[in-house]
Design a protein around this motif. Structure first.
Motif, PDB file in Angstrom:
ATOM      1  N   HIS A 163       0.829  -1.199   0.000  1.00  0.00           N
ATOM      2  CA  HIS A 163       0.000   0.000   0.000  1.00  0.00           C
ATOM      3  C   HIS A 163       0.866   1.253   0.000  1.00  0.00           C
ATOM      4  N   ASP A 164       1.994   1.223   0.682  1.00  0.00           N
ATOM      5  CA  ASP A 164       2.876   2.394   0.738  1.00  0.00           C
ATOM      6  C   ASP A 164       3.451   2.746  -0.639  1.00  0.00           C
ATOM      7  N   LEU A 165       3.521   1.738  -1.523  1.00  0.00           N
ATOM      8  CA  LEU A 165       4.011   2.021  -2.877  1.00  0.00           C
ATOM      9  C   LEU A 165       3.119   3.035  -3.596  1.00  0.00           C
ATOM     10  N   TYR A 166       1.851   3.031  -3.267  1.00  0.00           N
ATOM     11  CA  TYR A 166       0.903   3.968  -3.895  1.00  0.00           C
ATOM     12  C   TYR A 166       1.371   5.398  -3.670  1.00  0.00           C
ATOM     13  N   ASP A 167       1.708   5.710  -2.424  1.00  0.00           N
ATOM     14  CA  ASP A 167       2.134   7.075  -2.109  1.00  0.00           C
ATOM     15  C   ASP A 167       3.491   7.378  -2.734  1.00  0.00           C
ATOM     16  N   ARG A 168       4.393   6.403  -2.731  1.00  0.00           N
ATOM     17  CA  ARG A 168       5.734   6.658  -3.243  1.00  0.00           C
ATOM     18  C   ARG A 168       5.701   6.966  -4.741  1.00  0.00           C
ATOM     19  N   TYR A 169       4.923   6.232  -5.477  1.00  0.00           N
ATOM     20  CA  TYR A 169       4.858   6.484  -6.927  1.00  0.00           C
ATOM     21  C   TYR A 169       3.993   7.708  -7.241  1.00  0.00           C
ATOM     22  N   VAL A 171       4.013  10.540  -5.613  1.00  0.00           N
ATOM     23  CA  VAL A 171       4.836  11.746  -5.518  1.00  0.00           C
ATOM     24  C   VAL A 171       5.839  11.821  -6.670  1.00  0.00           C
ATOM     25  N   GLN A 172       6.071  10.714  -7.327  1.00  0.00           N
ATOM     26  CA  GLN A 172       6.977  10.722  -8.481  1.00  0.00           C
ATOM     27  C   GLN A 172       6.247  11.045  -9.786  1.00  0.00           C
ATOM     28  N   GLY A 173       4.943  11.180  -9.679  1.00  0.00           N
ATOM     29  CA  GLY A 173       4.157  11.504 -10.871  1.00  0.00           C
ATOM     30  C   GLY A 173       3.869  10.306 -11.755  1.00  0.00           C
ATOM     31  N   ALA A 174       4.044   9.110 -11.222  1.00  0.00           N
ATOM     32  CA  ALA A 174       3.781   7.899 -12.005  1.00  0.00           C
ATOM     33  C   ALA A 174       2.294   7.553 -11.961  1.00  0.00           C
ATOM     34  N   THR A 175       1.882   6.747 -12.911  1.00  0.00           N
ATOM     35  CA  THR A 175       0.499   6.267 -12.925  1.00  0.00           C
ATOM     36  C   THR A 175       0.354   5.203 -11.843  1.00  0.00           C
ATOM     37  N   ILE A 176      -0.730   5.279 -11.061  1.00  0.00           N
ATOM     38  CA  ILE A 176      -0.958   4.362  -9.947  1.00  0.00           C
ATOM     39  C   ILE A 176      -2.403   3.921  -9.948  1.00  0.00           C
ATOM     40  N   ALA A 177      -2.688   2.868  -9.176  1.00  0.00           N
ATOM     41  CA  ALA A 177      -4.045   2.385  -8.970  1.00  0.00           C
ATOM     42  C   ALA A 177      -4.191   2.005  -7.502  1.00  0.00           C
ATOM     43  N   PRO A 178      -5.413   2.172  -6.925  1.00  0.00           N
ATOM     44  CA  PRO A 178      -5.605   1.858  -5.494  1.00  0.00           C
ATOM     45  C   PRO A 178      -5.168   0.430  -5.170  1.00  0.00           C
ATOM     46  N   MET A 179      -4.576   0.283  -3.956  1.00  0.00           N
ATOM     47  CA  MET A 179      -4.122  -1.026  -3.497  1.00  0.00           C
ATOM     48  C   MET A 179      -4.265  -1.050  -1.963  1.00  0.00           C
ATOM     49  N   PRO A 180      -5.508  -1.078  -1.456  1.00  0.00           N
ATOM     50  CA  PRO A 180      -5.720  -1.037   0.000  1.00  0.00           C
ATOM     51  C   PRO A 180      -5.047  -2.216   0.704  1.00  0.00           C
ATOM     52  N   THR A 181      -4.547  -1.971   1.909  1.00  0.00           N
ATOM     53  CA  THR A 181      -3.928  -3.031   2.698  1.00  0.00           C
ATOM     54  C   THR A 181      -4.944  -4.140   2.932  1.00  0.00           C
ATOM     55  N   ILE A 196      -3.398  -2.438 -17.739  1.00  0.00           N
ATOM     56  CA  ILE A 196      -4.480  -1.643 -18.336  1.00  0.00           C
ATOM     57  C   ILE A 196      -4.328  -0.159 -17.993  1.00  0.00           C
ATOM     58  N   PRO A 197      -4.292   0.242 -16.725  1.00  0.00           N
ATOM     59  CA  PRO A 197      -4.077   1.666 -16.430  1.00  0.00           C
ATOM     60  C   PRO A 197      -2.601   2.025 -16.308  1.00  0.00           C
ATOM     61  N   SER A 198      -1.718   0.987 -16.419  1.00  0.00           N
ATOM     62  CA  SER A 198      -0.266   1.166 -16.314  1.00  0.00           C
ATOM     63  C   SER A 198       0.150   1.586 -14.911  1.00  0.00           C
ATOM     64  N   ALA A 199      -0.404   0.879 -13.913  1.00  0.00           N
ATOM     65  CA  ALA A 199      -0.131   1.227 -12.512  1.00  0.00           C
ATOM     66  C   ALA A 199       1.259   0.766 -12.097  1.00  0.00           C
ATOM     67  N   SER A 200       2.128   1.721 -11.787  1.00  0.00           N
ATOM     68  CA  SER A 200       3.508   1.401 -11.420  1.00  0.00           C
ATOM     69  C   SER A 200       3.588   0.715 -10.065  1.00  0.00           C
ATOM     70  N   ASN A 201       2.717   1.083  -9.121  1.00  0.00           N
ATOM     71  CA  ASN A 201       2.758   0.438  -7.806  1.00  0.00           C
ATOM     72  C   ASN A 201       2.434  -1.050  -7.902  1.00  0.00           C
ATOM     73  N   TYR A 202       1.584  -1.432  -8.836  1.00  0.00           N
ATOM     74  CA  TYR A 202       1.289  -2.854  -9.042  1.00  0.00           C
ATOM     75  C   TYR A 202       2.485  -3.576  -9.665  1.00  0.00           C
ATOM     76  N   ALA A 203       3.225  -2.896 -10.541  1.00  0.00           N
ATOM     77  CA  ALA A 203       4.386  -3.525 -11.183  1.00  0.00           C
ATOM     78  C   ALA A 203       5.442  -3.903 -10.146  1.00  0.00           C
TER      79      ALA A 203
END
Length: 457
Positions: A163-169, A171-181, A196-203
């Motif tokens: 879940h913390d990856l969501y915030d980290r990416y 602030v970097q301006g990357a594409t993200i998608a929700p990932m609740p704990t 599909i949405p190119s979510a970096s936190n999921y990668a």
């Protein structure tokens, strides 16, 4: 006394000669009618013989002239001129680099079309941005395979660290998608959220979960690239946010084909949008899906002047099978310009395939003529066109045979056109009829008739 008697002797001799002449004349008068009659008969016989011989000669000539063979009509044939077709111009981006591979079109485009058929710009490595995520997905599925497009695979439960990856990416301006704990989803759905949405936190979350760490993932990625001969590709992290993630157009075509061949990835990247528990409604960053035959794959953007697209498309151009296009554009000035270039490229490929008219019905392709003045035309029996690519050379060949009769509508041969893998054939027929020579022409043109030996067979 003797001399007075001498005149009397001469008169006696003269009288005797006169008597003989008269007798000869009377004998001749009796013989001449018989001689004259014999001579007349002989003359008549000779005249009769001459007449018979003349009549025989005339009759023989007439019989020969009316039956002697004549030369076959002279046939002059020429294939119709093949139309000139302009070469297709393949649209290419004005900046950056591009490459295209076309499968199923080697017979039209030439051998090697399924490799790199067309390219522009540099062949050197360039930043690939989020196209990286296709490599990440392929490496993950090499470690944790999905057996089919519908195989969900193992369940992934996201932790607080994920879940913390969501915030980290963010602030970097990357594409993200929700990932609740505590959110759980299948590997298939997690890959969909990444692609599909190119979510970096999921990668990053997925690659770390499957391999245990980023170092392990990157090591596996290097091995995977080497195994597939992708020596022009460098991956330093799983998302593409780093400009050090680079690849060449040639390598990306291979990566695109590998991704399109994987059932799960091919299904995911062709999905315009998806709703996932915890992640919500997600939309594909590839706005060209469904446009101009585009079926995938992945966008990539790092900022102004770094828009890229690795794409696949299916083109129905009228050939026996649809064409499968894999293409890439790197370093475009904007998403809009890249999309416009790709659409123009696909349109230029599609419009390069066309039907070329090669003949029209009743088009003259030759003539038939005879010494006695009869003539007819050779014409194409039907309209013909051939399917081909661009300015592929079209070759025409004619096959004309000697017909048993030269009557209107008789098919005497054909024309065949060949272009690339295709051929088309149209019949050639007689328009008009060739009349036989008249008896008068035969009688008055002996030099144009066959010999007596020919007439005798």
């Amino acid at each position: 006394m003797a001399r007075p008697d001498q005149p009397t002797d001469e008169l006696s001799e003269f009288a005797e000669l006169l008597t003989h002449e008269q007798e000869f004349t009377r004998a001749r008068d009796r013989i001449d009618p018989e001689v004259r009659s014999a001579r007349r008969r002989r003359g008549l016989i000779i005249a009769a013989i001459c007449v018979v011989l003349l009549l025989a000669a005339v009759g023989g000539y007439i019989g020969w002239a009316l039956t002697a063979p004549v030369d076959q009509p002279e046939v002059t044939a020429r294939a119709p001129q093949v139309p000139t077709v302009e070469a297709a111009a393949i649209a290419a981006p004005l900046s950056g680099a591009s490459a295209i591979s076309v499968a199923g079109a080697d017979a039209y485009l030439g051998e090697g079309a399924s490799g790199i058929w067309s390219s522009s710009g540099t062949g050197d490595p360039l930043p690939i941005a989020s196209i990286t995520k296709l490599v990440t997905a392929l490496v993950i599925l090499d470690k944790a395979p999905l057996t089919s497009a519908d195989d969900p695979g193992p369940t992934i439960t996201f932790t607080k660290a994920d879940h913390d990856l969501y915030d980290r990416y963010y602030v970097q301006g990357a594409t993200i998608a929700p990932m609740p704990t505590g959110t759980s989803m299948s590997l298939h759905d997690a890959l969909a959220a990444m692609l599909i949405p190119s979510a970096s936190n999921y990668a990053e979350a997925l690659s770390s979960r499957i391999f245990g760490s980023q170092n392990a993932f990157l090591g596996a990625t290097r091995d995977w690239l080497a195994a597939h001969g992708l020596t022009g590709t460098t991956i330093t992290e799983p998302t593409g946010i780093s400009p050090r993630n680079t690849s060449t157009p040639a390598d990306l075509l291979t990566i695109g084909k590998l991704a399109a061949a994987h059932p799960a990835i091919a299904q995911i990247v062709a999905t315009p949008s998806i709703s996932l528990p915890g992640a919500g409604q997600l939309y594909n960053t590839n706005g060209l899906l469904g446009t101009a035959g585009i079926t995938g794959l992945k966008t990539g953007t790092l900022g102004e002047g770094t828009s890229s697209l690795l794409y696949t498309a299916t083109l129905d151009v009228g050939a026996a099978e649809p064409l499968t296009v894999t293409g890439v554009v790197l370093g475009g000035v904007s998403r809009e310009s890249v999309n416009a270039t790709v659409i123009d490229t696909l349109h230029s490929i599609r419009s390069g395939f066309h039907q070329v008219a090669v003949a029209t019905a009743d088009q003259e392709v030759g003539t038939i003529s005879t010494p006695w003045g009869s003539s007819a035309r050779l014409v194409v029996g039907q309209t013909a066109s051939i399917f081909t690519w661009s300015d592929t050379p079209i070759v025409a060949t004619m096959d004309i045979a000697t017909p048993p009769t030269y009557t209107d509508g008789t098919v005497v041969g054909s024309i065949t056109w060949t272009a690339g893998p295709n051929t088309v054939t149209a019949p050639v027929k007689i328009e008009g009829s060739i009349d036989q020579p008249s008896e008068w022409w035969r009688l008055t043109h002996p030099s144009e008739l066959g010999s007596l030996l020919d007439a005798a067979g």
